[in-house]
Scaffold this active site. Sequence first.
Site, PDB file in Angstrom:
ATOM      1  N   GLU A 120       7.399  11.520 -18.707  1.00  0.00           N
ATOM      2  CA  GLU A 120       6.306  11.750 -19.670  1.00  0.00           C
ATOM      3  C   GLU A 120       4.951  11.555 -18.999  1.00  0.00           C
ATOM      4  O   GLU A 120       3.999  12.285 -19.264  1.00  0.00           O
ATOM      5  CB  GLU A 120       6.434  10.842 -20.892  1.00  0.00           C
ATOM      6  CG  GLU A 120       7.787  10.899 -21.609  1.00  0.00           C
ATOM      7  CD  GLU A 120       8.315  12.300 -21.884  1.00  0.00           C
ATOM      8  OE1 GLU A 120       7.500  13.221 -22.085  1.00  0.00           O
ATOM      9  OE2 GLU A 120       9.550  12.481 -21.885  1.00  0.00           O
ATOM     10  N   MET A 175       8.113  11.968 -25.832  1.00  0.00           N
ATOM     11  CA  MET A 175       7.191  13.099 -25.963  1.00  0.00           C
ATOM     12  C   MET A 175       5.848  12.779 -25.333  1.00  0.00           C
ATOM     13  O   MET A 175       5.266  11.730 -25.589  1.00  0.00           O
ATOM     14  CB  MET A 175       7.038  13.445 -27.458  1.00  0.00           C
ATOM     15  CG  MET A 175       6.114  14.610 -27.728  1.00  0.00           C
ATOM     16  SD  MET A 175       6.753  16.150 -27.001  1.00  0.00           S
ATOM     17  CE  MET A 175       5.204  16.935 -26.579  1.00  0.00           C
ATOM     18  N   GLU A 176       5.357  13.734 -24.528  1.00  0.00           N
ATOM     19  CA  GLU A 176       4.197  13.525 -23.667  1.00  0.00           C
ATOM     20  C   GLU A 176       2.848  13.738 -24.340  1.00  0.00           C
ATOM     21  O   GLU A 176       1.865  14.040 -23.638  1.00  0.00           O
ATOM     22  CB  GLU A 176       4.306  14.458 -22.460  1.00  0.00           C
ATOM     23  CG  GLU A 176       4.120  15.966 -22.763  1.00  0.00           C
ATOM     24  CD  GLU A 176       5.415  16.743 -22.981  1.00  0.00           C
ATOM     25  OE1 GLU A 176       6.419  16.116 -23.359  1.00  0.00           O
ATOM     26  OE2 GLU A 176       5.411  17.975 -22.792  1.00  0.00           O
ATOM     27  N   ASN A 177       2.723  13.602 -25.659  1.00  0.00           N
ATOM     28  CA  ASN A 177       1.441  13.787 -26.348  1.00  0.00           C
ATOM     29  C   ASN A 177       0.288  13.181 -25.546  1.00  0.00           C
ATOM     30  O   ASN A 177       0.388  12.076 -25.045  1.00  0.00           O
ATOM     31  CB  ASN A 177       1.482  13.094 -27.707  1.00  0.00           C
ATOM     32  CG  ASN A 177       2.774  13.347 -28.429  1.00  0.00           C
ATOM     33  OD1 ASN A 177       3.125  14.485 -28.703  1.00  0.00           O
ATOM     34  ND2 ASN A 177       3.507  12.278 -28.716  1.00  0.00           N
ATOM     35  N   GLY A 212      14.335  12.279 -26.075  1.00  0.00           N
ATOM     36  CA  GLY A 212      14.066  11.090 -25.275  1.00  0.00           C
ATOM     37  C   GLY A 212      12.671  10.540 -25.504  1.00  0.00           C
ATOM     38  O   GLY A 212      12.491   9.375 -25.828  1.00  0.00           O
TER      39      GLY A 212
HETATM   40  N1  TRP Z   1       8.582  17.545 -24.124  1.00  0.00           N
HETATM   41  C1  TRP Z   1       9.580  16.540 -24.328  1.00  0.00           C
HETATM   42  C2  TRP Z   1      10.008  16.105 -22.957  1.00  0.00           C
HETATM   43  O1  TRP Z   1      10.631  16.808 -22.223  1.00  0.00           O
HETATM   44  C3  TRP Z   1      10.760  17.027 -25.100  1.00  0.00           C
HETATM   45  C4  TRP Z   1      10.786  16.703 -26.549  1.00  0.00           C
HETATM   46  C5  TRP Z   1      10.579  15.522 -27.111  1.00  0.00           C
HETATM   47  C6  TRP Z   1      11.119  17.561 -27.597  1.00  0.00           C
HETATM   48  N2  TRP Z   1      10.763  15.602 -28.452  1.00  0.00           N
HETATM   49  C7  TRP Z   1      11.091  16.830 -28.778  1.00  0.00           C
HETATM   50  C8  TRP Z   1      11.440  18.894 -27.667  1.00  0.00           C
HETATM   51  C9  TRP Z   1      11.399  17.400 -29.991  1.00  0.00           C
HETATM   52  C10 TRP Z   1      11.734  19.462 -28.881  1.00  0.00           C
HETATM   53  C11 TRP Z   1      11.704  18.726 -30.047  1.00  0.00           C
HETATM   54  O2  TRP Z   1       9.664  15.066 -22.519  1.00  0.00           O
HETATM   55 ZN    ZN Z   2       9.531  17.040 -20.490  1.00  0.00          ZN
END
Ligand code: TRP
Ligand code: ZN
Length: 867
Positions: free
Chosen positions: A297, A262-264, A260
């Site tokens: 996120e 990613m919280e970078n 979905g």
């Molecule tokens: N940390 C992300 C979320 O929960 C999850 C996530 C995004 C992810 N891209 C990924 C996990 C790729 C594994 C691989 O918002």
């Molecule tokens: Zn998450």
Amino acid sequence: MTTNAKLLSDYRSPDFTIRSVELTVELDPTDTRITSVMKVQRLNQAAQALVLDGEALRLEHVDIDGVVVADDEYSVDDVSLTLPLDQSEAMITIVTRINPTENTSLEGLYMSDGAFCTQCEAEGFRKITFYLDRPDVLATFQTTVIGDETKYPYLLSNGNEVSRSKDGQKLSVTWQDPHPKPCYLFALVAGDFDVLDDSFTTMSGREVALRLFVDKGNLNRADYAMASLKHSMKWDEDVYGLEYDLDIYMIVAVDFFNMGAMENKGLNVFNSKYVLANVETATDHDFNGIEAVIGHEYFHNWTGNRVTCRDWFQLSLKEGLTVFRDQSFSQDMTQSSVNRIDDVAIMRSHQFAEDSGPMAHPIRPKSVVEMNNFYTVTVYNKGAEVIRMMHTLLGKEGFRKGMDLYFARHDGKAVTCDDFVEAMEDANSFDLGRFRQWYEQAGTPTVTATGEYDAANRSYRLELAQSVPPTADEESKQHTHIPLRIGLYGANGEVIDLNTEAPLTDGNVYSLVEPTAELIFTDVDAAPTPALLLDFSAPVKLEFDYSDTQLLTLFKSCDDGFTRWDAGQQLLTRYVFSAMKNSAVLLPADVLQGFVSVANDSAIDAALKSKLLSMPAVSGLVNQMKDVNIHSLLDALDVVRKQLAESLFESVQQLFNSSAQPNFELTSKAMGLRMLKSVALDWIANHSPSIAESLVTTEFENANNMTDTLAALKVANTNSLHCRSELMTSFFNKWKDDGLVMDKWLALQGGWDNDACQTNLAEVEATDVFTLHNPNRARSLISGFSNMNYRRFHAKDGSGYQWLADKIIALNAINPQIAARLVNPLTHWKKFNTDQGELMKQSLTSIWTIDALSKDLKEVIGKSLNG
Ligand code: TRP
Ligand code: ZN
């Protein structure tokens, strides 16, 4: 047990850590050069060598404190670089080269439609450079991105921009992130975008720049995401007192993305599906998804980034908690009981299946082969239910106290799930000892209850017992701590005050902490109807032998939305199962009348009504069965649906008309009406396809928004109306250049239950819109087929299973992470009767036996075939 599994019990703190890292990334689509300068510090005096993770890297140079390490002094294998190191501190410089264009796994540095993009969680940073790729190594990052300005005018990374320079066409931008972080939160994006700029003033009065980057031409689809971001920032301040901690927050929407979003840190990367939306292209469901994922996120900034995970077994520390936070946020935004019903439906259809299937694992797994396989509905959604139970037990204020203590203790650290539970315990002096079982064991607990009314003493006795079934990963189980939110109701649904010696906390929550318990309620005038799991207070299966009359009482008038819905679902489930034994079964008049009265009850809000009038999901039913004869189940569902459709016919025609709205609005009230209208249309089509033909066509042609358009198309598709083909073609012609909209078309194509299914799938696959390289496209068609099209996926000749297997084999070579997710339906072959189960197993075996099977697929298929 797979041999190369990593175990939680093997966790050791790192021998070395990295305090800071300076990255210089010279971008080139096929030959990107990465220079990494790391300040490494020894933690374990006995350690002889520094072992860095790295995969698919070309190593060009290594030096330690400026002294070149010759290639006979270090060793490199497929997964690591080993350097001799005896200093207590060293500056290590490593130069590597990679090919982003070849990277179709969408993990590490890759190209998405001409833009560079990274995905490092869980273990993708090691595909960019050699590093200590584990979440308990926290470093400050400074990143210099260098690229051709004409192609990549935006060069982005985490934190604040600190300098930029130009040399001909070469642009160089340097970013500094002051917050130490694990490398899974690193991000880099380079490309040409349209930008939506905005700002947010935090509660302490700091102004934060908000920048949303979208593909050129998409600015008219960015507003909702931006508004959702501002709502999230405000909500986290209001509810948890948590403020954003950098001067800039960036979100980039990309078309090629495995999950979905990613919280970078400071630079979220999003699947464009969770950013781009306007009324013409997106449904209400899409808008809600955007609000939830943007919130999710953003909330990670505190629950995930400021306080992160010690190791990947602790993933639920951040994901369960953050899902709980995004669910609470969505609920606060919409003020509707329907959010909770949707959350529960996911648990019952997907999580219960996982918990009783070959991949069963606790929310904190004990053993992992490929971490990507553990971003599961168990870790996320059951994890959120576990957090929610603590919230239920401690109350809103108590939970907030626990959160405050958690941040006070662990800000800037990498911690475990135990640390979280301990903060909750300590802040409230509340014993969560037994509760910790939720982290230890897989399996959905069953609570069995019986009730007995004693008229002479005007008392009601409840007997409770809990048990956890054995699961694929573990036989023996412990009892756990189950919060039951209890209500007793009179014959007309009136609430009965609870008088009992049993300890009930706020909101009538009883803690079931022993294997069995007995509760006695006094001053009860007549035999009551009990509700023991109000608001789904625990992720368990509740068994209570309700009469139809009791279920109708709850269904028609319980004050808890979830319980109403649940009662209706139980009633219908009961008759579906009877119809499996005897297809001539008739729904009793009072049950049919109950549904009609709910349909006609103007006091029920539209969104809730649409849920109350929905049939039970096939997946949820399957989870309540053994040796499933899927075709007989589907037939039985049809039998019940037909009878209900007939009884509801007049009411749903009225609802269809009364839910029409003159103008489009994006409020939850308006969304509820659209939902009810589409449910009504589906019932109409079920009873009278001929009447539906014209209604559907008119709806489709007159709709001024995607929700109504898609609702009409869906009804045409599910009921195979004559107009289906024409409407599908017209939709295709209008939207064929828009991938996100075509995802809806692909999902419907996959879900089409028709004899021509296989020919149709082949035709759809041959169109330009379909490609296995784009996860959204692949998922829409494949999952639309294998998760929605039960009759054709379970075709008696096995053709549906093999179609899926063939897609998985192709995906294995392109994107193993997506392959391992989409194979899921086949892995549940043991659930089905031998006719179907054996065919499923055969198709699964056809994947298992190919060359170069990824470790992702090896783990999930291996557990299914050999477990
Ligand atoms: N940390 C992300 C979320 O929960 C999850 C996530 C995004 C992810 N891209 C990924 C996990 C790729 C594994 C691989 O918002
Ligand atoms: Zn998450």
